[in-house]
Write a protein that holds these residues in place. Sequence first.
Motif, mmCIF file in Angstrom:
data_model
loop_
_atom_site.group_PDB
_atom_site.id
_atom_site.type_symbol
_atom_site.label_atom_id
_atom_site.label_comp_id
_atom_site.label_asym_id
_atom_site.label_seq_id
_atom_site.Cartn_x
_atom_site.Cartn_y
_atom_site.Cartn_z
ATOM 1 N N THR A 143 0.710 4.134 -3.106
ATOM 2 C CA THR A 143 0.465 5.404 -2.715
ATOM 3 C C THR A 143 1.397 6.450 -2.559
ATOM 4 N N THR A 144 2.842 5.821 -2.850
ATOM 5 C CA THR A 144 3.862 6.660 -2.733
ATOM 6 C C THR A 144 3.868 7.458 -1.167
ATOM 7 N N ASN A 145 3.541 6.472 -0.090
ATOM 8 C CA ASN A 145 3.575 7.069 1.436
ATOM 9 C C ASN A 145 4.799 6.843 2.070
ATOM 10 N N VAL A 146 6.006 7.684 1.810
ATOM 11 C CA VAL A 146 7.199 7.405 2.469
ATOM 12 C C VAL A 146 7.213 6.974 3.992
ATOM 13 N N PRO A 147 6.725 7.893 4.800
ATOM 14 C CA PRO A 147 6.502 7.434 6.191
ATOM 15 C C PRO A 147 6.023 6.143 6.472
ATOM 16 N N VAL A 148 5.219 5.429 5.739
ATOM 17 C CA VAL A 148 4.698 4.208 5.918
ATOM 18 C C VAL A 148 5.737 3.205 5.629
ATOM 19 N N TRP B 73 0.648 -1.345 -0.155
ATOM 20 C CA TRP B 73 -0.015 -0.099 -0.080
ATOM 21 C C TRP B 73 0.912 1.216 -0.104
ATOM 22 N N GLY B 74 1.852 1.336 0.762
ATOM 23 C CA GLY B 74 2.836 2.257 0.765
ATOM 24 C C GLY B 74 3.442 2.705 -0.351
#
Length: 637
Positions: A116-121, A112-113
């Motif tokens: 969605t390009t979610n760096v903190p995740v 999922w990270g």
Amino acid sequence: MSDAPDSTAAHAHGNQFSLLGQRRFAPFFWTQFLGAGNDNLFKFAFTVLITYQLQLSWLPPAQAGLAIGALFILPFVLLSATSGQLADKLEKAGLMRRIKELEIAIMALAAWGFWTTNVPVLLACVFLMGLHSTLFGPVKFAYMPQHLDEREITGGNGMVEMGTFVAILLGNVAGGLLIATPEVGRHHVAIAALGLAVLGRLTAQMIPHSPSTDPGLKINWNPITETWRNLVLAREQLAVFRSLLGISWMWFFGAVFLANFPAFAKEVLHGNEQVASLLLVVFSVGIGTGSLLCEMLSRRHVEIGLVPLGAIGMSVFALDLSAASQGLPAVAQALTLSEFLGQHAHWRVLIDLCLLALFAGLYSVPMYALIQMRSQPSHRARIIAANNILNALFMIASSLICGVLLGAGLSLPQLFGLLGLANAVVALYIFLVVPEYLLRFFAFCLSRLIYRFKLKGDEHIPLKGAAVLVCNHVSFIDAVLVMAASPRPIRFLMDHRIFRMPVLGWLFRLAKCIPIAPQKEHPAIYEAAFKEAQAVLADGELLGIFPEGGITRDGQLQPFKGGIMKILEAQPVPVVPLALQNLWGSFFSRVEQGQAMVRPFRRGVFSRVGLVAGPAMAPDQVTPEALQARVSQLLAR
């Protein structure tokens, strides 16, 4: 796949590769292989994503690799002690399945990270994957001694070490290729990472039952106090603890090269990214080759004599790599892979790197095997956890020290040369405080480089428990050859006069041999020797004696003296008869007017000698005459 009994496996199968066809090893091997590959696919893809595809003000590319590495290694420092307790307390196959289920959950979050390009995740997932590896490490190394016997443990460790580095290589390559796919690279990485985690759980399902070694253990959830307790536990066995330090030093040593391959390729070798990848490939191939060679060179025993050989090679080729990489001509633009390989000077660098890694494999695998075989089964996983803690601390120290040295103006070739010298100093220290390594190295060289040493019946030499090894006495190096045949240390009773000899005397004192003299000549030495021999057996160790009372002067077996009976009266233990064959007439035997070591190469080099071990005799069946008859029969084989 077969599931052969542990006790017969060493004789039923030809080599370490045959383990891949057996249920007790193959599912475990592929589970750890897939886990190591997934770790590196995920980490490398994430590093490339931040370095080349994203512009983050709070995480610049220069700091991304350091941050990811630090997050991954942090759980090893914090939670290794807890994971060691879990591996000792719980059934190991079930624990490995739960750990792989945790990996699936982590990779689902990471997918999922990436999507969605979610760096903190993704940074959180780096820490969680470090936790996954922290949990898996102790149970991995504690599992093998439960399913592999002494003859297989070196080969099994070699396979795991080789598999780990191949998985690291393939994971890095796959991660780099997948994330580089235009527009959909992140999606491909997400699917691949989750798929590998699921595949690892499927292989873990086939791992056979591995019972708990300490089911009554009460878990201490305080990581600080438990970490200290694990380190204290490891120190109880000096050889094991020094081996932990030796392995941690190897990780310090290797981390310097692995962390600096990109900079080394760019700034020193003037190559592009493909050249940096080539260095990783060469290093991985070297480690894998050295790990696999251990079983062949050790003759399927735990042969810690390979460790000094590995340390020598690591220093020699680190120093030569330093020399080979200095003064390379600068180029206008970065060399492609083909251009780099087209220059002869670069081949010396690659050969040095490959051989350096190969000797690192020879250095580390026997140490891992020694730790597994000599640690108490009830807390073996906690000893491995202590090893992981030390490894992590040494790797952190490696990064800090190298950063300081490079910041002070040291070049990478100079750093590699300094590391080669430091390795020699550290290795010498370890071998002097644990002289068994040097003794086994001397025995290894003697039995493989000076003689062609053939061993028969070595399965009769006990792997645990007290026993007396009784052998004919042909030369001054009989004890060394017997030592080469046993995977365990042996304390020898030896004529006190041999300790006066310049080199052999030092060697036998290092081996803690027990000096003995005739009772009429030196009654105090005589009584002290028997007292020490009885203490050796009381501690469950092996005692070696030569009951003829001296080296033969005519090559014939001499009458056995009655000292063995005095030993057995106090400590009734099994007695294993041994026979050294074809050693009479060699440089170390008395054939020149009763003198030895007079004419070198009397029989040339690589002359054939042998040792035959017979079945153990019960103590109540032993008499000097019966023992002599047994040894005489073995000599005739």
